[in-house]
Design a protein around this motif. Structure first.
Motif, PDB file in Angstrom:
ATOM      1  N   TYR A  73       0.795  -1.222   0.000  1.00 58.81           N
ATOM      2  CA  TYR A  73       0.000   0.000   0.000  1.00 58.81           C
ATOM      3  C   TYR A  73       0.830   1.276   0.000  1.00 58.81           C
ATOM      4  CZ  TYR A  73       1.038   0.464   4.988  1.00 58.81           C
ATOM      5  OH  TYR A  73       1.686   0.614   6.196  1.00 58.81           O
ATOM      6  N   TYR A 140      -5.526   4.292  -4.599  1.00 55.07           N
ATOM      7  CA  TYR A 140      -6.561   3.233  -4.673  1.00 55.07           C
ATOM      8  C   TYR A 140      -7.882   3.839  -5.118  1.00 55.07           C
ATOM      9  CZ  TYR A 140      -3.708  -0.018  -1.904  1.00 55.07           C
ATOM     10  OH  TYR A 140      -2.723  -0.859  -1.455  1.00 55.07           O
ATOM     11  N   ARG A 192      -7.229  -0.707   0.003  1.00 52.86           N
ATOM     12  CA  ARG A 192      -6.115  -0.172   0.783  1.00 52.86           C
ATOM     13  C   ARG A 192      -6.033  -0.893   2.142  1.00 52.86           C
ATOM     14  NH1 ARG A 192      -3.533   4.577   0.418  1.00 52.86           N
ATOM     15  NH2 ARG A 192      -5.188   5.531  -0.817  1.00 52.86           N
TER      16      ARG A 192
END
Lengths: 436, 374
Positions: A73, A140, A192
């Motif tokens: 992430y 994202y 995420r």
């Protein structure tokens, strides 16, 4: 799916001729690690600014180690170099500017690097090396509103570690039921959160009812070596008091034997059970529209307090005594006074910048005669950079740091709260009062 | 500013040690009283025996010839092992005496586990099994308690080909619950002979129940069984650090290889020997513990605090606020209890049975804490 952390490093002389190599190393490695082109471009840009800055220093001439570390992430780029080969003073934010000289405010040096990324930090490591860190969150897609699911909470539930499907269900309703002030931005994307949990850097538990519906959740992550930050508890309806209680107990149990000394929470919800967290105080965060959000800071100690000695300046002593009494922390306060001893000409303050929250946080690394001037310079640089929320974390483990308190007070900083054991000793969080 | 001679700890320190947080014990009483600004301190946090050691052991300690301090002790606690063998009708070679039971935990894990292996125990129990495994690079598989008791079925399910040791704390610290002999036998049968089963009986001498198993006798039937006992609890010798394990001769022969000889000092060995012979001390302690437990339970009921009372010299209580805050508040009143977050029991505290004046001070402090929250 097994998620892995990846890293690559480059050792390169601090000379501008290597700038293209550094940029292409960062961009191409980030791409190889699976990040989108836009994210790669930004991390390359930040790296380029940092490298240029280091090369521009008069004392440059040594080597830099550039490390690109990625989790699913996030990308983190670290520049490491020996402080003996570079003047640490140059890594004060805005070192080359004067707060009284409007023209010099254009020379923001290191701040340029921070513009392309989400977070930026300068610190002096225990091994004597200077570390510049830039962090770029992966982009994202936001979980769309139509994905929000109707939630009918049952009367019974059990707590378990969240799996990806639990997270999808949780993300579907969490922003619907919880105030935006209680929800950090990352809760807007199930993808995420799934990646954050898979990285091992975040933990999450959910409450699941008899119909396998996710009716509650809580998250945490390691904020510093000693302090974990918690988020929640989030419950699908207000009546789930027992569920919130079980979530807190589940979370505390899971971090109880970790390295953490405490849990901090800036993201408490109304569902937080009474007595679960102690209130350290509150901070005020101003957003880009000028609205001020008052954020209570909750605290849960995870160990038995063994007590310790802390330093204070006379001006800070009443605040500390009052807070320690209120929180029942055993502290021996020793007053730090200037005894006329020699100190270096230049101080060094490390900085962390969080562009999402428009905040900058300073910590003291080295004392120096120019501490007050340095502080003013850095504050001016942050204000110029539209950092609306400026903090200073003062570690009470050393007399010289405690002695900086009057400087902070003179320059508009206000002690907001004490965070026990958050640094080498306790930390006092000062916040710069908002300009009218 | 730089420290060129600083070692590269990232390189030197194994990952499993790097990520381990050292346990910080409490400061000495004098320091704590100064910090918490209290003129007295009742320590009710370590499950010590408030009656102290048996009289015969006290005499040994009082009469110890200082000149003997220059001589090494018996390296393998020779006479104490023989006395233990006589008491439990086992062979002296079936015992290893250690510097507290904590040391023998380390011996056992080192003897049987290597990288990739795992141990299985409960999540809410004495922490040292998990700690020693973790900082030795061995996976600790933790099974949640069921009805505040070790979950036999859950533990069996977590066994795989790399499971080497199953640790059972019986009675369990801190819940005081125990497995009956029947339940233990069933577990041992199902676990099979190819894994070590450790039965930690640190509080065995406090239990007076007909269905409580006598691990020492089970050693005759189960060659993979290891029993831990200590002189720190019932026998009041915590300050001298002495505990022991018992197992089959073949297991002891292996465990001894990872043990450190000469780790148990002379006074400890001799005091333990004397303590072992004083059965009256056990009975007096049991009576005292039962009486004061009753007092604590009545206090909890009066204050509306849920309590968990089982075997052993301690009581758990569920507080309306964070246990670590309760710890600090009670310290200010001169009463030191154990906060249970570290046992994965957030909001619970564990109170060791002390003398009656300490119990009264504790009850008063509890009342004050509870009153402050209502």
């Amino acid at each position: 799916m097994k998620h892995t952390q990846k890293s690559a490093s480059l050792r390169v002389p601090a000379a501008l001729m290597h700038l293209p190599a550094v940029r292409s190393f960062l961009e191409e490695t980030a791409q190889a690690f699976g990040f989108a082109q836009g994210d790669c471009f930004r991390i390359g840009l930040a790296g380029e600014e940092l490298f240029s800055y280091v090369c521009s220093l008069e004392s440059a001439g040594g080597f830099l180690e550039v490390i690109l570390h990625s989790v699913d992430y996030q990308i983190r780029v670290t520049f490491l170099f020996d402080a003996q080969q570079f003047d640490p003073w140059a890594f004060n934010i805005g070192a080359h500017i004067s707060p009284d000289d409007e023209a010099s405010l254009g020379e923001l040096g290191l701040l340029l690097a921070s513009r392309a990324v989400d977070r930026f930090a300068i610190s002096l490591r225990h091994d004597g090396r200077i570390e510049l860190l830039v962090v770029k969150d992966k982009t994202y897609p936001e979980t769309p509103p139509e994905a929000q699911l109707p939630v009918q909470a049952g009367n019974r539930w059990h707590i378990r570690n969240a799996n990806p499907d639990d997270i999808r269900l949780f993300t579907g309703w969490v922003r619907q039921f919880c105030s935006l002030r209680s929800c950090p931005p990352f809760l807007n994307s199930a993808g995420r959160i799934i990646d954050m949990i898979a990285s091992g850097e975040y933990g999450m538990i959910v409450a699941v009812d008899e119909k396998e519906m996710v009716v509650g959740g809580a998250l945490w992550h390691e904020r510093t070596d000693k302090a974990f930050e918690s988020f929640g508890p989030y419950t699908a309806s207000e009546g789930l008091t027992g569920c919130a209680n079980d979530l807190i107990e589940g979370m505390v149990s899971r971090v109880a034997r970790s390295r953490a000394v405490c849990l901090l929470s800036r993201w408490m919800t109304p569902a937080m059970p009474s007595g679960a967290f102690e209130l350290l105080g509150d901070i005020a965060l101003r957003d880009a529209e000028g609205a001020v959000h008052v954020i209570p800071v909750g605290y849960r100690h995870l160990k038995e307090d063994t007590g310790c000695r802390v330093w204070t300046a006379p001006e800070l002593e009443p605040f500390l005594r009052s807070e320690y009494d209120r929180l029942c922390f055993a502290r021996e306060l020793v007053v730090a006074r200037t005894e006329g001893e020699h100190k270096p000409a230049h101080s060094v303050f490390a900085a962390r910048i969080d562009r999402q929250r428009l905040s900058a946080t300073l910590t003291a690394v080295l004392d120096g005669y120019d501490a007050e001037e340095n502080l003013r310079r850095q504050v001016a640089a942050f204000e110029r950079e539209t950092m609306l929320n400026i903090f200073f974390e003062l570690d009470l483990s050393t007399a010289w740091q405690a002695a900086l308190a009057p400087i902070l007070l003179r320059n508009g900083f206000v002690p907001k709260l004490v965070m026990p054991y958050a640094g080498t000793a306790d930390i006092v969080l000062f916040q710069k009062a908002f300009a009218s | 500013m730089t420290r060129p001679s600083a070692p590269d700890l990232d390189f030197l320190v194994p990952r499993h040690v790097r990520s381990f947080e050292p346990y910080i014990p409490s400061k000495p009483d004098a320091e704590l009283k100064k910090l918490y600004r209290c003129d007295h301190l009742y320590r009710l946090n370590n499950n010590e025996n408030p009656l102290g050691p048996p009289e015969a052991a006290q005499a040994i300690i009082a009469e110890f010839d200082p000149e003997r301090a220059s001589l090494y002790p018996s390296g393998d606690s020779y006479y104490l092992r023989h006395a233990l063998a006589e008491r439990f009708r086992l062979d002296p070679e079936q015992f290893i005496v250690g510097n507290g039971a904590n040391e023998v935990i380390t011996f056992v894990i080192k003897a049987f586990c290597q990288e990739g292996d795992n141990i299985v125990t409960a999540d809410k129990t004495f922490a040292v099994y998990e700690w020693v495994a973790t900082f030795s690079g061995i996976e600790a598989r933790l099974v949640p308690l069921q009805d505040v008791t070790f979950d036999d079925e859950g533990m069996l399910q977590r066994i795989d080909s790399r499971t080497k040791i199953l640790f059972i704390c019986n009675p369990n610290n801190p819940t005081g619950t125990y497995w009956s002999e029947e339940r233990l036998r069933r577990f041992l049968e199902r676990a099979g002979p190819n894994r070590i089963v450790v039965l930690d009986e640190a509080y065995a001498e406090f239990v007076d129940r007909p269905d409580y198993p006598d691990g020492m006798q089970l050693l005759r039937e189960y060659e993979n069984l290891v029993i831990f006992r200590t002189f720190s609890k019932m026998y009041g010798l915590a300050g001298l650090r002495i505990g022991y394990l018992a197992a089959s001769i073949s297991l002891v022969d292996v465990i001894r290889r990872t043990g450190v000889v000469y780790s148990v000092n002379s006074i400890a060995q001799e005091a333990a020997l004397a303590a072992l012979r004083d059965d009256g001390h056990v009975l007096r302690t049991r009576e005292h513990v039962a009486r004061e437990k009753q007092f604590l339970c009545e206090t909890a009921e009066r204050l509306g605090i849920p309590a968990q009372t089982g075997e052993g010299c301690f009581v758990m209580m569920r507080m309306p606020i964070s246990d670590t805050l309760v710890y600090r508040k009670m310290m200010q009143m001169g009463v030191m209890i154990r906060s249970m977050t570290g046992f994965r029991y957030p909001n619970w505290i564990r109170i060791s049975i002390g003398l009656h004046d300490a119990m009264e001070a504790c009850a008063e402090a509890l009342s004050s804490v509870v009153a402050g929250e209502r």
